[in-house]
Design an enzyme around this catalytic site. Structure first.
Site, mmCIF file in Angstrom:
data_model
loop_
_atom_site.group_PDB
_atom_site.id
_atom_site.type_symbol
_atom_site.label_atom_id
_atom_site.label_comp_id
_atom_site.label_asym_id
_atom_site.label_seq_id
_atom_site.Cartn_x
_atom_site.Cartn_y
_atom_site.Cartn_z
ATOM 1 N N HIS A 203 47.636 44.925 39.928
ATOM 2 C CA HIS A 203 46.733 44.650 38.799
ATOM 3 C C HIS A 203 45.606 45.680 38.716
ATOM 4 O O HIS A 203 45.201 46.073 37.633
ATOM 5 C CB HIS A 203 46.092 43.258 38.940
ATOM 6 C CG HIS A 203 46.923 42.146 38.371
ATOM 7 N ND1 HIS A 203 47.283 42.080 37.047
ATOM 8 C CD2 HIS A 203 47.459 41.046 38.951
ATOM 9 C CE1 HIS A 203 48.016 40.986 36.846
ATOM 10 N NE2 HIS A 203 48.142 40.339 37.986
ATOM 11 N N CYS B 69 52.848 35.234 37.148
ATOM 12 C CA CYS B 69 51.506 35.798 37.052
ATOM 13 C C CYS B 69 50.701 34.985 36.045
ATOM 14 O O CYS B 69 51.204 34.674 34.968
ATOM 15 C CB CYS B 69 51.621 37.256 36.600
ATOM 16 S SG CYS B 69 50.016 38.042 36.361
ATOM 17 N N LEU B 70 49.478 34.650 36.400
ATOM 18 C CA LEU B 70 48.638 33.852 35.492
ATOM 19 C C LEU B 70 48.380 34.585 34.169
ATOM 20 O O LEU B 70 48.125 33.964 33.149
ATOM 21 C CB LEU B 70 47.298 33.518 36.154
ATOM 22 C CG LEU B 70 47.355 32.574 37.366
ATOM 23 C CD1 LEU B 70 45.983 32.461 38.013
ATOM 24 C CD2 LEU B 70 47.877 31.202 36.975
ATOM 25 N N HIS C 14 50.841 42.327 44.760
ATOM 26 C CA HIS C 14 50.803 41.960 43.328
ATOM 27 C C HIS C 14 49.391 42.179 42.764
ATOM 28 O O HIS C 14 49.227 42.751 41.682
ATOM 29 C CB HIS C 14 51.234 40.490 43.201
ATOM 30 C CG HIS C 14 51.150 39.911 41.820
ATOM 31 N ND1 HIS C 14 52.251 39.404 41.163
ATOM 32 C CD2 HIS C 14 50.098 39.732 40.976
ATOM 33 C CE1 HIS C 14 51.864 38.958 39.961
ATOM 34 N NE2 HIS C 14 50.568 39.136 39.833
ATOM 35 N N GLU C 15 48.373 41.747 43.533
ATOM 36 C CA GLU C 15 46.994 41.886 43.035
ATOM 37 C C GLU C 15 46.560 43.356 43.006
ATOM 38 O O GLU C 15 45.843 43.778 42.099
ATOM 39 C CB GLU C 15 46.015 41.052 43.875
ATOM 40 C CG GLU C 15 46.313 39.550 43.943
ATOM 41 C CD GLU C 15 46.666 38.913 42.611
ATOM 42 O OE1 GLU C 15 46.139 39.361 41.579
ATOM 43 O OE2 GLU C 15 47.486 37.980 42.604
ATOM 44 N N GLY D 136 46.671 33.966 43.816
ATOM 45 C CA GLY D 136 46.007 35.257 43.891
ATOM 46 C C GLY D 136 45.395 35.583 42.538
ATOM 47 O O GLY D 136 45.839 35.054 41.513
ATOM 48 N N GLN E 1 42.021 40.394 35.631
ATOM 49 C CA GLN E 1 42.551 39.160 35.035
ATOM 50 C C GLN E 1 41.455 38.251 34.482
ATOM 51 O O GLN E 1 41.739 37.282 33.791
ATOM 52 C CB GLN E 1 43.375 38.374 36.060
ATOM 53 C CG GLN E 1 44.641 39.092 36.467
ATOM 54 C CD GLN E 1 45.449 38.236 37.411
ATOM 55 O OE1 GLN E 1 45.224 38.244 38.604
ATOM 56 N NE2 GLN E 1 46.375 37.462 36.874
HETATM 57 ZN ZN ZN Z 1 49.236 38.684 38.340
#
Ligand code: ZN
Length: 160
Positions: A135, A89-90, A131-132, A46, A51
């Protein structure tokens, strides 16, 4: 398609509330494509626009369940059940946090054609979408850490 740089914690942009998309144009479609490409090449499931340094309400997800999701202005319409799982998370590569989230969700947003759609998701996909959406509201997985764990995490990140 382009590989975009992933914004990492503690960048300020990850803490800002993202702006709604007014309409889906070629620009947004290109962004969706590049976000997908970047997510896949980073082994992510995701990605949200902040991000990649863009404060707009765009998310993509792909949990290998056959569901490629691209949504603008995603809104949580309904949640059901509960489920706890470890999340990464990236943008916060060193953290793994056990987070309780709803097990089923209905999310409403605009698809890549600019149409209002509702995405029903369960399990991992539901988790990724939530989760997204976090963000887009400036929320990160570390915000779910216990107080002590967070202090330790911040100390470790500062030492680098
Ligand atoms: Zn994330």
């Amino acid at each position: 398609m382009k590989m975009l740089d992933i914004t990492k914690y503690p960048s300020r942009i990850l803490r800002e509330k993202s702006q709604p998309i007014k309409e889906i144009t070629g620009k947004e479609i290109e962004l969706f494509e590049n976000m997908f490409f970047t997510m896949r090449n980073s082994s992510g499931i995701g990605l949200a626009a902040p991000q990649i340094g863009i404060n707009q309400r765009l998310i993509v997800a792909d949990t290998a369940a056959g569901a490629l999701v691209r949504l603008a202005n995603p809104e949580i319409i309904e949640v059901k059940g509960k489920n706890k799982m470890e999340e990464g998370c990236l943008s916060v590569p060193e953290a793994l946090v056990s987070i309780e989230r709803p097990d089923e969700v209905i999310i409403r947003g605009l698809n890549e054609e600019g149409k209002i759609v509702e995405v029903k998701a369960k399990g991992l996909l539901a988790r990724v979408l939530l989760h997204e959406i976090d963000h887009l509201n400036g929320k990160l997985i570390i915000d779910y850490m216990s107080f002590l764990k967070k202090i330790n995490f911040n100390l470790r990140s500062k030492r680098k």
